[in-house]
Write an enzyme that holds these catalytic residues in place. Structure first.
Site, mmCIF file in Angstrom:
data_model
loop_
_atom_site.group_PDB
_atom_site.id
_atom_site.type_symbol
_atom_site.label_atom_id
_atom_site.label_comp_id
_atom_site.label_asym_id
_atom_site.label_seq_id
_atom_site.Cartn_x
_atom_site.Cartn_y
_atom_site.Cartn_z
ATOM 1 N N THR A 124 5.027 3.800 -1.878
ATOM 2 C CA THR A 124 5.325 4.290 -3.233
ATOM 3 C C THR A 124 6.332 3.394 -3.943
ATOM 4 O O THR A 124 7.009 3.817 -4.873
ATOM 5 C CB THR A 124 5.862 5.727 -3.169
ATOM 6 O OG1 THR A 124 6.969 5.769 -2.254
ATOM 7 C CG2 THR A 124 4.780 6.693 -2.688
ATOM 8 N N HIS A 125 6.418 2.162 -3.513
ATOM 9 C CA HIS A 125 7.310 1.183 -4.144
ATOM 10 C C HIS A 125 6.434 0.141 -4.846
ATOM 11 O O HIS A 125 6.002 -0.835 -4.234
ATOM 12 C CB HIS A 125 8.218 0.520 -3.105
ATOM 13 C CG HIS A 125 8.992 1.500 -2.279
ATOM 14 N ND1 HIS A 125 10.169 2.064 -2.719
ATOM 15 C CD2 HIS A 125 8.752 2.034 -1.050
ATOM 16 C CE1 HIS A 125 10.625 2.894 -1.794
ATOM 17 N NE2 HIS A 125 9.782 2.900 -0.769
#
Length: 215
Positions: free
Chosen positions: A88-89
């Site tokens: 999720t980066h």
């Protein structure tokens, strides 16, 4: 089998211990050398939905990348296999931070991770998400694997790069064609002395004779 008393001469057989439904172990011979760490699921597998806590705590909002472990795989102590739970980066956004309100858009799966039959992952090596490690490949101790590893190839370093192949390419091609790890148990046991050697023509001939004898 799993032992209560840990020692470097004892191993954890994965088919006996793995419970996460997103980990798929083929066969009954693959093991983790857990003498200096926790179990395979507790220590090696990271960020994979399906452990006891995550199953109780939340429902996944995206498809779960899977981990596939072949047969006769050897995994050294303190190795790490990273999976998809924390992708999720977003590197293409200005902010890398996984803000909850945009978490669904932030997630980017890497695909399944595959450790093929007969591979060996060395002590403290790290396999990044979405990697395929080919049949009979060796990941050297401490290596960081960021790209797929070809069958019967040795990789080392950070990032891991090919050092050499275990055998000439012609031999590797014949090995792959033989599909050794697809053999029934009876054939594998009968030809094990030739598998524990390096004469490809002898192995191929014995395979042919074994199959002819069963037809």
């Amino acid at each position: 089998m799993k032992n209560d008393i840990k020692h470097w001469s004892k191993v954890e057989l994965l088919h006996e211990t793995v419970k996460n439904p997103n980990i798929h172990v083929r066969g009954t011979h693959s093991y983790y050398s857990d003498a200096w760490s926790g179990s395979f699921e507790d220590s090696v597998v990271r960020y994979l939905y399906g452990d006891e806590y995550s199953l109780k705590a939340w429902e996944p909002a995206w498809p779960i990348d899977q981990l596939h472990i072949g047969d006769y795989v050897c995994i050294g102590a303190e190795a790490v296999i990273l999976l998809g739970g924390n992708h999720t980066h977003r590197t293409d956004w200005f902010s890398l931070y996984p803000f909850p309100e945009v978490i669904l858009d932030a997630y980017s799966g890497k695909g399944d991770t595959i450790v093929s039959d007969g591979a060996w992952i060395g002590m403290r090596a790290m396999v990044m998400p979405g990697i395929t490690i080919g049949e009979g490949a060796i990941v050297a101790s401490g290596a960081i694997v960021t790209k797929d590893v070809a069958p019967y190839t040795i990789v080392a370093g950070n990032p891991a790069v090919p050092i050499k192949t275990r055998f000439p390419q012609a031999v590797i091609d014949k090995l792959l064609a033989l599909q050794v790890y697809e053999w029934p148990a009876e054939k594998f046991e009968a030809l094990k002395p030739l598998l524990c050697a390096n004469e490809i023509d002898a192995l191929a001939l014995a395979s042919e004779k074994f199959d002819a004898g069963r037809s």
